[in-house]
Design a protein around this motif. Structure first.
Motif, PDB file in Angstrom:
ATOM      1  N   LEU A  64      21.222  34.110  62.809  1.00 54.83           N
ATOM      2  CA  LEU A  64      21.244  33.446  61.499  1.00 54.83           C
ATOM      3  C   LEU A  64      20.607  34.313  60.415  1.00 54.83           C
ATOM      4  O   LEU A  64      21.090  34.348  59.274  1.00 54.83           O
ATOM      5  N   ARG A  65      19.546  35.003  60.754  1.00 60.92           N
ATOM      6  CA  ARG A  65      18.916  35.913  59.780  1.00 60.92           C
ATOM      7  C   ARG A  65      19.862  37.049  59.401  1.00 60.92           C
ATOM      8  O   ARG A  65      19.940  37.446  58.238  1.00 60.92           O
ATOM      9  N   LEU A  68      22.350  35.766  57.015  1.00 62.17           N
ATOM     10  CA  LEU A  68      21.736  35.613  55.697  1.00 62.17           C
ATOM     11  C   LEU A  68      21.675  36.952  54.967  1.00 62.17           C
ATOM     12  O   LEU A  68      21.988  37.050  53.780  1.00 62.17           O
ATOM     13  N   GLU A  69      21.280  37.983  55.701  1.00 63.23           N
ATOM     14  CA  GLU A  69      21.188  39.312  55.096  1.00 63.23           C
ATOM     15  C   GLU A  69      22.572  39.802  54.635  1.00 63.23           C
ATOM     16  O   GLU A  69      22.695  40.360  53.548  1.00 63.23           O
ATOM     17  N   LYS A  72      23.417  37.983  51.496  1.00 60.63           N
ATOM     18  CA  LYS A  72      22.661  38.517  50.356  1.00 60.63           C
ATOM     19  C   LYS A  72      23.278  39.827  49.869  1.00 60.63           C
ATOM     20  O   LYS A  72      23.409  40.067  48.671  1.00 60.63           O
ATOM     21  N   VAL A  94      22.342  28.759  51.903  1.00 63.62           N
ATOM     22  CA  VAL A  94      21.932  29.745  52.911  1.00 63.62           C
ATOM     23  C   VAL A  94      20.421  29.949  52.850  1.00 63.62           C
ATOM     24  O   VAL A  94      19.747  30.056  53.886  1.00 63.62           O
ATOM     25  N   LYS A  95      19.862  29.984  51.662  1.00 63.55           N
ATOM     26  CA  LYS A  95      18.421  30.173  51.496  1.00 63.55           C
ATOM     27  C   LYS A  95      17.670  28.985  52.107  1.00 63.55           C
ATOM     28  O   LYS A  95      16.657  29.172  52.801  1.00 63.55           O
ATOM     29  N   HIS A  97      18.781  27.015  54.467  1.00 61.96           N
ATOM     30  CA  HIS A  97      18.946  27.114  55.915  1.00 61.96           C
ATOM     31  C   HIS A  97      17.978  28.149  56.503  1.00 61.96           C
ATOM     32  O   HIS A  97      17.388  27.933  57.566  1.00 61.96           O
ATOM     33  N   ALA A  98      17.805  29.262  55.808  1.00 61.97           N
ATOM     34  CA  ALA A  98      16.878  30.298  56.270  1.00 61.97           C
ATOM     35  C   ALA A  98      15.446  29.766  56.273  1.00 61.97           C
ATOM     36  O   ALA A  98      14.668  30.057  57.193  1.00 61.97           O
ATOM     37  N   LYS A  99      15.108  28.979  55.283  1.00 59.44           N
ATOM     38  CA  LYS A  99      13.769  28.394  55.225  1.00 59.44           C
ATOM     39  C   LYS A  99      13.553  27.443  56.404  1.00 59.44           C
ATOM     40  O   LYS A  99      12.485  27.444  57.021  1.00 59.44           O
ATOM     41  N   VAL A 101      15.047  27.610  59.263  1.00 60.59           N
ATOM     42  CA  VAL A 101      14.946  28.444  60.469  1.00 60.59           C
ATOM     43  C   VAL A 101      13.545  29.038  60.575  1.00 60.59           C
ATOM     44  O   VAL A 101      12.970  29.104  61.670  1.00 60.59           O
ATOM     45  N   ASP A 102      12.971  29.461  59.448  1.00 62.39           N
ATOM     46  CA  ASP A 102      11.601  29.995  59.474  1.00 62.39           C
ATOM     47  C   ASP A 102      10.604  28.932  59.910  1.00 62.39           C
ATOM     48  O   ASP A 102       9.677  29.210  60.688  1.00 62.39           O
TER      49      ASP A 102
END
Length: 159
Positions: A64-65, A68-69, A72, A94-95, A97-99, A101-102
């Motif tokens: 997933l990261r 995201l990259e 971006k 996406v941002k 979702h990334a949050k 995931v973090d």
């Protein structure tokens, strides 16, 4: 003479009974220690499956990261070219979702630390239980040999 003989035979009976009781107690303690050891080993195996699940989640998070990259990078290239192929809403999604995931990663790290601590505790308990089993078995063997010796003395004195 009868009084001394009754005293002697009562003492022999008492020593035999005491030895038998000690042997039974040691055997029971060994049994309980083995049961506890099996339980602790089973718990340690369960921790292993939790750690395998954690590894799968880590791999998914890494994928997933990477997505995201790439998103971006695609957005940055589109912005440079003046082409808006990716909408702002998609980037925000996406941002977000990334949050998430973090946050999940932080929770997994906490779970991993707890699992490591529990695994170490179970390992310590397993070692202690194994040591207790060895000690109890040695004591039982000593008491058994002592009971055999008293039995042999008693039989030889009766002859």
């Amino acid at each position: 003479v009868q009084k001394y003989w009754r005293c002697f035979s009562a003492k022999i009976y008492f020593v035999k009974a005491s030895s038998a009781i000690l042997i039974l107690q040691c055997a029971f303690r060994c049994f309980v220690a083995r049961q506890q050891l099996m339980y602790l080993k089973k718990k340690a195996r369960d921790l292993g499956s939790a750690m395998a699940e954690r590894d799968v989640l880590r791999k998914e998070m890494q994928i997933l990261r990477e997505q995201l990259e790439t998103a971006k990078i695609a957005a940055a290239e589109a912005e440079e070219n003046g082409i808006s192929s990716v909408s702002i809403e998609e980037l925000e999604g996406v941002k977000l979702h990334a949050k998430e995931v973090d946050e999940e990663l932080q929770e997994l790290k906490t779970v991993l630390e707890d699992a490591k601590y529990k695994k170490e505790e179970y390992a310590k308990r397993v070692l202690a239980a194994e040591e207790a089993v060895k000690t109890s078995e040695a004591q039982a063997e000593d008491h058994f040999s002592m009971a055999e010796k008293y039995k042999d003395k008693y039989i030889s004195k009766q002859d």
